[in-house]
Write a protein that holds these residues in place. Structure first.
Motif, PDB file in Angstrom:
ATOM      1  N   LYS C  94      84.672  75.716  68.124  1.00 40.43           N
ATOM      2  CA  LYS C  94      85.227  74.620  67.471  1.00 40.43           C
ATOM      3  C   LYS C  94      83.789  73.902  66.905  1.00 40.43           C
ATOM      4  O   LYS C  94      83.983  73.213  66.108  1.00 40.43           O
ATOM      5  CB  LYS C  94      86.063  73.670  68.281  1.00 40.43           C
ATOM      6  N   ALA C  95      82.832  73.749  67.793  1.00 47.25           N
ATOM      7  CA  ALA C  95      81.824  73.041  67.347  1.00 47.25           C
ATOM      8  C   ALA C  95      80.993  73.719  66.092  1.00 47.25           C
ATOM      9  O   ALA C  95      80.434  72.970  65.089  1.00 47.25           O
ATOM     10  CB  ALA C  95      80.475  73.040  68.482  1.00 47.25           C
ATOM     11  N   ALA C  96      81.024  74.950  66.099  1.00 53.28           N
ATOM     12  CA  ALA C  96      80.385  75.711  64.892  1.00 53.28           C
ATOM     13  C   ALA C  96      81.138  75.462  63.574  1.00 53.28           C
ATOM     14  O   ALA C  96      80.733  75.334  62.492  1.00 53.28           O
ATOM     15  CB  ALA C  96      80.333  77.171  65.245  1.00 53.28           C
ATOM     16  N   LEU C  97      82.573  75.489  63.777  1.00 54.98           N
ATOM     17  CA  LEU C  97      83.408  75.267  62.652  1.00 54.98           C
ATOM     18  C   LEU C  97      83.252  73.767  62.151  1.00 54.98           C
ATOM     19  O   LEU C  97      83.227  73.607  60.974  1.00 54.98           O
ATOM     20  CB  LEU C  97      84.917  75.559  63.120  1.00 54.98           C
ATOM     21  N   LEU C  98      83.185  72.923  63.047  1.00 57.95           N
ATOM     22  CA  LEU C  98      83.196  71.508  62.766  1.00 57.95           C
ATOM     23  C   LEU C  98      81.753  70.858  62.414  1.00 57.95           C
ATOM     24  O   LEU C  98      81.582  70.237  61.437  1.00 57.95           O
ATOM     25  CB  LEU C  98      83.841  70.662  63.581  1.00 57.95           C
ATOM     26  N   GLY C  99      80.700  71.339  63.244  1.00 58.31           N
ATOM     27  CA  GLY C  99      79.254  70.835  62.677  1.00 58.31           C
ATOM     28  C   GLY C  99      78.802  70.052  63.946  1.00 58.31           C
ATOM     29  O   GLY C  99      79.261  69.407  64.669  1.00 58.31           O
ATOM     30  N   HIS C 100      77.373  70.255  63.893  1.00 60.99           N
ATOM     31  CA  HIS C 100      76.717  69.565  64.811  1.00 60.99           C
ATOM     32  C   HIS C 100      76.026  68.135  64.405  1.00 60.99           C
ATOM     33  O   HIS C 100      75.506  67.460  65.283  1.00 60.99           O
ATOM     34  CB  HIS C 100      75.379  70.260  65.234  1.00 60.99           C
ATOM     35  N   SER C 101      76.331  67.722  63.198  1.00 60.26           N
ATOM     36  CA  SER C 101      75.604  66.617  62.710  1.00 60.26           C
ATOM     37  C   SER C 101      76.363  66.042  61.393  1.00 60.26           C
ATOM     38  O   SER C 101      77.136  66.717  60.887  1.00 60.26           O
ATOM     39  CB  SER C 101      74.262  66.693  62.328  1.00 60.26           C
ATOM     40  N   VAL C 102      76.346  64.693  61.285  1.00 61.75           N
ATOM     41  CA  VAL C 102      76.886  64.313  60.023  1.00 61.75           C
ATOM     42  C   VAL C 102      75.679  63.323  59.094  1.00 61.75           C
ATOM     43  O   VAL C 102      74.942  62.718  59.854  1.00 61.75           O
ATOM     44  CB  VAL C 102      77.989  63.272  59.867  1.00 61.75           C
ATOM     45  N   LEU C 103      75.500  63.269  57.956  1.00 65.14           N
ATOM     46  CA  LEU C 103      74.619  62.696  57.094  1.00 65.14           C
ATOM     47  C   LEU C 103      75.197  61.766  56.153  1.00 65.14           C
ATOM     48  O   LEU C 103      76.110  62.155  55.317  1.00 65.14           O
ATOM     49  CB  LEU C 103      73.926  63.925  56.379  1.00 65.14           C
ATOM     50  N   ILE C 104      75.053  60.643  56.368  1.00 63.02           N
ATOM     51  CA  ILE C 104      75.684  59.513  55.636  1.00 63.02           C
ATOM     52  C   ILE C 104      75.003  58.749  54.633  1.00 63.02           C
ATOM     53  O   ILE C 104      73.791  58.058  55.254  1.00 63.02           O
ATOM     54  CB  ILE C 104      76.621  58.640  56.767  1.00 63.02           C
ATOM     55  N   PRO C 105      75.053  58.403  53.423  1.00 61.80           N
ATOM     56  CA  PRO C 105      74.187  57.525  52.473  1.00 61.80           C
ATOM     57  C   PRO C 105      74.012  55.861  53.239  1.00 61.80           C
ATOM     58  O   PRO C 105      75.207  55.748  53.730  1.00 61.80           O
ATOM     59  CB  PRO C 105      74.939  57.503  51.248  1.00 61.80           C
ATOM     60  N   ILE C 106      73.353  55.419  52.986  1.00 62.81           N
ATOM     61  CA  ILE C 106      73.114  53.943  53.376  1.00 62.81           C
ATOM     62  C   ILE C 106      72.850  52.974  52.101  1.00 62.81           C
ATOM     63  O   ILE C 106      71.801  53.606  51.397  1.00 62.81           O
ATOM     64  CB  ILE C 106      71.811  53.519  54.484  1.00 62.81           C
ATOM     65  N   THR C 107      73.365  52.072  51.848  1.00 62.95           N
ATOM     66  CA  THR C 107      73.440  51.182  50.682  1.00 62.95           C
ATOM     67  C   THR C 107      73.436  50.015  51.107  1.00 62.95           C
ATOM     68  O   THR C 107      74.473  49.466  51.869  1.00 62.95           O
ATOM     69  CB  THR C 107      74.437  51.733  49.746  1.00 62.95           C
ATOM     70  N   ASN C 108      72.600  49.199  50.682  1.00 65.81           N
ATOM     71  CA  ASN C 108      72.366  47.497  51.220  1.00 65.81           C
ATOM     72  C   ASN C 108      72.603  47.517  52.566  1.00 65.81           C
ATOM     73  O   ASN C 108      73.513  46.540  53.102  1.00 65.81           O
ATOM     74  CB  ASN C 108      73.206  46.856  50.307  1.00 65.81           C
ATOM     75  N   GLY C 109      72.087  48.038  53.439  1.00 68.05           N
ATOM     76  CA  GLY C 109      72.386  47.966  54.984  1.00 68.05           C
ATOM     77  C   GLY C 109      73.470  48.172  55.430  1.00 68.05           C
ATOM     78  O   GLY C 109      73.626  48.000  56.750  1.00 68.05           O
ATOM     79  N   ARG C 110      74.122  49.103  54.827  1.00 70.97           N
ATOM     80  CA  ARG C 110      75.649  49.599  55.588  1.00 70.97           C
ATOM     81  C   ARG C 110      75.777  51.171  55.239  1.00 70.97           C
ATOM     82  O   ARG C 110      75.221  51.558  54.159  1.00 70.97           O
ATOM     83  CB  ARG C 110      76.660  48.648  55.054  1.00 70.97           C
ATOM     84  N   LEU C 111      76.470  51.679  56.178  1.00 71.83           N
ATOM     85  CA  LEU C 111      76.735  53.114  55.994  1.00 71.83           C
ATOM     86  C   LEU C 111      77.805  53.160  54.678  1.00 71.83           C
ATOM     87  O   LEU C 111      78.928  52.338  54.831  1.00 71.83           O
ATOM     88  CB  LEU C 111      77.543  53.511  57.288  1.00 71.83           C
ATOM     89  N   ASN C 112      77.496  53.835  53.765  1.00 66.22           N
ATOM     90  CA  ASN C 112      78.322  53.687  52.427  1.00 66.22           C
ATOM     91  C   ASN C 112      79.272  54.944  52.464  1.00 66.22           C
ATOM     92  O   ASN C 112      79.455  55.887  51.624  1.00 66.22           O
ATOM     93  CB  ASN C 112      77.381  54.083  51.198  1.00 66.22           C
ATOM     94  N   LEU C 113      80.244  54.719  53.511  1.00 69.11           N
ATOM     95  CA  LEU C 113      81.388  55.716  53.680  1.00 69.11           C
ATOM     96  C   LEU C 113      82.582  55.363  52.655  1.00 69.11           C
ATOM     97  O   LEU C 113      82.706  53.929  52.220  1.00 69.11           O
ATOM     98  CB  LEU C 113      81.775  55.561  55.037  1.00 69.11           C
ATOM     99  N   GLY C 114      83.306  56.196  52.445  1.00 65.70           N
ATOM    100  CA  GLY C 114      84.397  55.824  51.752  1.00 65.70           C
ATOM    101  C   GLY C 114      85.623  55.028  52.435  1.00 65.70           C
ATOM    102  O   GLY C 114      85.292  54.715  53.808  1.00 65.70           O
TER     103      GLY C 114
END
Lengths: 140, 140, 140
Positions: C94-114
């Motif tokens: 499951k860990a291999a299917l889902l992944g060991h990390s996430v990479l998220i843009p930062i914009t104006n001091g905040r995580l730029n998530l949807g």
């Protein structure tokens, strides 16, 4: 080292897998300013995905759609999140299996992809509409 | 902040999962120059993959090969992309499920992996040949 | 361009999928110092995962647990790595299917998530204990 960021919307795509490499290169001129660096493409949605796979033969993208539709079925009796349509919960699961972003080396102002590699948008909803991407590139 | 990039070819591996952590560390001396940073390992192919998983026990890597062979079958009647051999379309799908790159923190000149973590090459073709990796490291 | 790194332990979570976006933002003040950049969240384990998915409705996280338990079964007769319990080899897969990390843009001091995106911890062991995350943020 410099860093650049650009947000834009893709056109609406039908359900399935679509090559968007050229759209990314055209939208984000900053790539051409970087000699050694990286580009991240991030999708701000949870029912569409980004991955890298074979670019020349469209049957690969069709086989992707057929494989993921069989591996992540609609209307599983155990789904509790079902009020947004039968394509919704499978779309979330497909997005998790495939990923929310791709990270690509930049070398001499170009995406340093392998010769057969392209960036795939996985549109997992029947009517997903326009999807927003955040592009971030950094390097020397 | 500095950034370094290095391209090299792995030796040819048989189909299956293989630990390549030490090869990466040996090939890319730039890692040792970074106090706080990150390393991306990117594979320029669409029928092999990179992921991180358990490094001490080789039966984990065998179970990975058995699981993915059962989850992504050869010769599915719905595959249209079948002219490169029965291992080809499954290899593309496995690569998409597992990923085209890994991104690892660097701390004090070393890959800051957990004690049980290693980098896996997933070789999904019967005769994949030598695979090209692009390594990019950046940080202070 | 500046780079920051911070290591910390999550509290122990039960098996299943859990939202950890707010924990990450609270733990790592460096995010607020970055106008344009990226955050990587890396998990130093091989039986837990990180991914991004829908944040408002907890039934999505329940459906994730049910889907992955059916797709990656316990006690498969072909597993050879079975001496750490029936939940162990499925956890690695499951860990291999889902992944060991996430990479998220930062914009104006905040995580730029949807607007609907949150960071999921996938705890795939029955008693995984506390998990260690390495956070690295960089940018201008």
């Amino acid at each position: 080292m410099a860093i650049f960021q650009h947000t834009f919307q893709l056109p609406a795509y039908p359900r399935g897998f679509h090559l968007i490499t050229q759209t990314i290169e055209r939208e984000f001129g900053a790539i051409r300013q970087i000699r050694v660096g990286l580009l991240q493409v991030f999708i701000q949605h949870t029912s569409a995905s980004l991955t890298i796979n074979e670019n020349p033969d469209p049957t690969v993208r069709g086989d992707f759609e057929r494989f993921f539709n069989r591996t992540v079925r609609e209307n599983e009796p155990y789904y509790e999140h079902d009020y947004e349509g039968s394509d919704d919960m499978p779309a979330h699961l497909k997005a998790a299996l495939l990923g929310h972003s791709v990270l690509i080396p930049i070398t001499n102002g170009r995406l340093n992809l392998g010769i057969w590699q392209g960036v795939y948008l996985g549109e997992h909803r029947n009517n997903g509409g326009r999807r927003t991407l955040v592009l971030t590139a950094w390097g020397d």
